[in-house]
Design a protein around this motif. Structure first.
Motif, PDB file in Angstrom:
ATOM      1  N   GLU A 239      23.492  20.531  20.507  1.00 39.22           N
ATOM      2  CA  GLU A 239      22.309  20.573  21.371  1.00 39.22           C
ATOM      3  C   GLU A 239      22.669  21.023  22.781  1.00 39.22           C
ATOM      4  N   VAL A 240      23.925  20.801  23.165  1.00 35.03           N
ATOM      5  CA  VAL A 240      24.398  21.154  24.500  1.00 35.03           C
ATOM      6  C   VAL A 240      25.751  21.841  24.392  1.00 35.03           C
ATOM      7  N   ILE A 241      25.931  22.899  25.169  1.00 36.71           N
ATOM      8  CA  ILE A 241      27.243  23.526  25.326  1.00 36.71           C
ATOM      9  C   ILE A 241      27.688  23.324  26.766  1.00 36.71           C
ATOM     10  N   VAL A 242      28.845  22.687  26.929  1.00 36.66           N
ATOM     11  CA  VAL A 242      29.442  22.502  28.250  1.00 36.66           C
ATOM     12  C   VAL A 242      30.642  23.435  28.336  1.00 36.66           C
ATOM     13  N   ALA A 243      30.630  24.344  29.299  1.00 40.23           N
ATOM     14  CA  ALA A 243      31.735  25.291  29.472  1.00 40.23           C
ATOM     15  C   ALA A 243      32.731  24.740  30.486  1.00 40.23           C
ATOM     16  N   GLY A 244      34.010  24.937  30.205  1.00 36.91           N
ATOM     17  CA  GLY A 244      35.059  24.374  31.050  1.00 36.91           C
ATOM     18  C   GLY A 244      35.312  25.112  32.339  1.00 36.91           C
ATOM     19  N   ASP A 245      34.659  26.265  32.553  1.00 41.03           N
ATOM     20  CA  ASP A 245      34.703  26.912  33.865  1.00 41.03           C
ATOM     21  C   ASP A 245      33.531  27.877  33.984  1.00 41.03           C
ATOM     22  N   ASN A 246      33.366  28.454  35.156  1.00 36.29           N
ATOM     23  CA  ASN A 246      32.190  29.276  35.428  1.00 36.29           C
ATOM     24  C   ASN A 246      32.133  30.558  34.615  1.00 36.29           C
ATOM     25  N   LEU A 247      33.283  31.227  34.405  1.00 42.84           N
ATOM     26  CA  LEU A 247      33.270  32.473  33.649  1.00 42.84           C
ATOM     27  C   LEU A 247      32.913  32.225  32.188  1.00 42.84           C
ATOM     28  N   MET A 248      33.427  31.152  31.606  1.00 48.28           N
ATOM     29  CA  MET A 248      33.070  30.840  30.216  1.00 48.28           C
ATOM     30  C   MET A 248      31.602  30.446  30.116  1.00 48.28           C
ATOM     31  N   ALA A 249      31.074  29.815  31.175  1.00 48.87           N
ATOM     32  CA  ALA A 249      29.644  29.505  31.192  1.00 48.87           C
ATOM     33  C   ALA A 249      28.822  30.788  31.177  1.00 48.87           C
ATOM     34  N   LEU A 250      29.265  31.778  31.931  1.00 49.29           N
ATOM     35  CA  LEU A 250      28.574  33.072  31.943  1.00 49.29           C
ATOM     36  C   LEU A 250      28.600  33.709  30.555  1.00 49.29           C
ATOM     37  N   GLY A 251      29.761  33.656  29.888  1.00 41.94           N
ATOM     38  CA  GLY A 251      29.849  34.204  28.543  1.00 41.94           C
ATOM     39  C   GLY A 251      28.952  33.469  27.570  1.00 41.94           C
ATOM     40  N   ALA A 252      28.932  32.147  27.664  1.00 39.59           N
ATOM     41  CA  ALA A 252      28.060  31.354  26.784  1.00 39.59           C
ATOM     42  C   ALA A 252      26.596  31.681  27.049  1.00 39.59           C
ATOM     43  N   LEU A 253      26.237  31.841  28.323  1.00 38.45           N
ATOM     44  CA  LEU A 253      24.863  32.202  28.674  1.00 38.45           C
ATOM     45  C   LEU A 253      24.478  33.544  28.056  1.00 38.45           C
ATOM     46  N   ASP A 254      25.380  34.511  28.103  1.00 42.12           N
ATOM     47  CA  ASP A 254      25.108  35.824  27.505  1.00 42.12           C
ATOM     48  C   ASP A 254      24.839  35.702  26.009  1.00 42.12           C
ATOM     49  N   GLU A 255      25.646  34.882  25.331  1.00 43.34           N
ATOM     50  CA  GLU A 255      25.466  34.726  23.884  1.00 43.34           C
ATOM     51  C   GLU A 255      24.139  34.041  23.568  1.00 43.34           C
ATOM     52  N   ILE A 256      23.817  33.014  24.324  1.00 36.26           N
ATOM     53  CA  ILE A 256      22.551  32.307  24.098  1.00 36.26           C
ATOM     54  C   ILE A 256      21.373  33.256  24.321  1.00 36.26           C
ATOM     55  N   ARG A 257      21.421  34.028  25.388  1.00 30.94           N
ATOM     56  CA  ARG A 257      20.348  34.978  25.684  1.00 30.94           C
ATOM     57  C   ARG A 257      20.241  36.054  24.606  1.00 30.94           C
ATOM     58  N   SER A 258      21.379  36.512  24.114  1.00 27.10           N
ATOM     59  CA  SER A 258      21.351  37.580  23.108  1.00 27.10           C
ATOM     60  C   SER A 258      20.684  37.142  21.813  1.00 27.10           C
ATOM     61  N   ARG A 259      20.665  35.840  21.565  1.00 25.40           N
ATOM     62  CA  ARG A 259      20.032  35.308  20.358  1.00 25.40           C
ATOM     63  C   ARG A 259      18.567  34.925  20.605  1.00 25.40           C
ATOM     64  N   GLY A 260      18.133  35.100  21.816  1.00 28.72           N
ATOM     65  CA  GLY A 260      16.752  34.771  22.132  1.00 28.72           C
ATOM     66  C   GLY A 260      16.449  33.291  22.145  1.00 28.72           C
ATOM     67  N   LEU A 261      17.476  32.469  22.352  1.00 28.38           N
ATOM     68  CA  LEU A 261      17.288  31.025  22.353  1.00 28.38           C
ATOM     69  C   LEU A 261      16.833  30.549  23.730  1.00 28.38           C
ATOM     70  N   ALA A 262      15.955  29.590  23.750  1.00 29.61           N
ATOM     71  CA  ALA A 262      15.434  29.054  25.002  1.00 29.61           C
ATOM     72  C   ALA A 262      16.373  27.990  25.543  1.00 29.61           C
ATOM     73  N   ILE A 263      16.615  28.049  26.856  1.00 23.88           N
ATOM     74  CA  ILE A 263      17.404  27.041  27.571  1.00 23.88           C
ATOM     75  C   ILE A 263      16.437  26.252  28.456  1.00 23.88           C
TER      76      ILE A 263
END
Length: 339
Positions: A239-263
């Motif tokens: 239900e939640v993804i916690v990224a261990g630093d800012n760049l990995m958070a950016l990558g996770a955000l890109d993946e979530i957006r690419s799937r059309g998932l709502a945050i």
């Protein structure tokens, strides 16, 4: 180019008097000082910093070797170091280790050859012979952000253990139970510390530590995206993804957006390391912020103390949770959390 002798001749004083004025090493009369400074201005004289450093055995420069110049955390940290050093009369020479021990050693060697007065080092994963020898030789050195166990070196860093615990508790109060973590590399102290703190926080809040929800990243955006993809492809995704630093958070955000998932409606997102642009994302991203300015300030002051012959001391500052809306919060909670 004008020489110190030219200045002395124009001002009608000795070379020693010019030196006393420029170095403020002994009192001179106000009239003499004014004549010397006027001659300096008229001739455009600039002291030879190299020659002066050979005489005084000090260059008024310090070296800073960071892990990755492309990581916004290190960019901000370098700025903080430079600002504090400039205020104390020092210049900073920066090297980018790119998380590679051999490149770190290249910059250590280069900066020592340039006769910097001391070094601030965000160390890579291992104790290299060069760094060990530097410690043994007593060269002024302070570790910044990361530790290297086994070396007696003052370290200035932030501890995020309490903030991670607060984040997990916050997520739990919002009703989240399936919480995943994308860690940094285990060979870096920051990667190990954040992973251990996350697992402990889950246990403290009565949540299981599920192996499939622990992804090993490398503090780069690509690993954040790949890790998020694997997590979201699980039969029971988190239900939640916690990224261990800012760049990995950016990558996770890109993946979530690419799937059309709502945050946060379909998956929530949080990050270790806060960034200014996190407030401009819709929704703004909950993050753990490190006291970057204070880290830089304390590191420079500790190194300058060592340059002056002091022992220096290790400093541990506290990171803090900044609650925004990416995990299901309301707008009224923007920027809340411990101060």
């Amino acid at each position: 180019m004008a020489s110190v002798k030219d200045v002395a001749r124009l001002a009608g004083v000795s070379v020693a008097t010019v030196s006393r004025v420029l170095n403020d090493s002994a009192p001179v009369t106000p009239e003499t000082r004014d004549r010397v400074l006027a001659a300096v201005a008229e001739l455009g004289y600039r002291p030879n910093a190299v020659a002066r450093s050979l005489r005084t055995d000090a260059t008024r420069t310090i070296g800073l070797i960071i892990g990755d110049i492309l990581n916004p955390f290190f960019t901000e940290l370098a700025r903080a170091v430079e600002d504090e050093a400039r205020g104390l009369g020092y210049s900073v020479v920066i090297g980018n280790a790119d998380e590679r021990p051999e490149r770190q050693d290249h910059y250590v060697r280069t900066l020592l050859e340039q006769r910097v007065d001391g070094l601030l080092l965000c160390p890579t994963a291992e104790i290299t012979p060069l760094v060990r020898d530097m410690v043994g030789d007593g060269k002024p050195l302070v570790f910044l952000d990361r530790t290297l166990p086994g070396l007696d070196v003052p370290t200035v860093r932030a501890d995020g253990t309490a903030a991670i615990g607060e984040l997990v508790g916050h997520l739990r109060r919002l009703g989240h139970r399936r919480i995943a973590f994308i860690s940094g590399p285990a060979f870096l102290s920051t990667g190990r510390e954040r992973t251990a703190a996350f697992a402990a926080a889950l246990r403290d809040h009565g949540l299981p530590v599920r192996d499939e929800y622990l992804e090993a990243g490398d503090f780069q955006a690509a690993s954040g995206r790949a890790s998020a993809a694997r997590l979201l492809d699980l039969p029971e995704p988190p239900e939640v993804i916690v990224a261990g630093d800012n760049l990995m958070a950016l990558g996770a955000l890109d993946e979530i957006r690419s799937r059309g998932l709502a945050i946060p409606g379909e998956v929530a997102l949080a990050s270790y390391d806060d960034l200014p642009w996190f407030t401009h994302v819709d929704p703004p991203i909950t993050a753990i912020g490190q006291p970057v300015q204070e880290l830089g300030r304390r590191a420079v002051r500790g190194l300058v103390e060592r340059v002056g012959g002091g022992a220096g001391e290790s400093v541990v500052l506290s990171a803090r949770l900044v609650v925004r809306r990416s995990c299901g919060e309301h707008d009224s909670m923007e920027g809340s959390g411990p101060q």
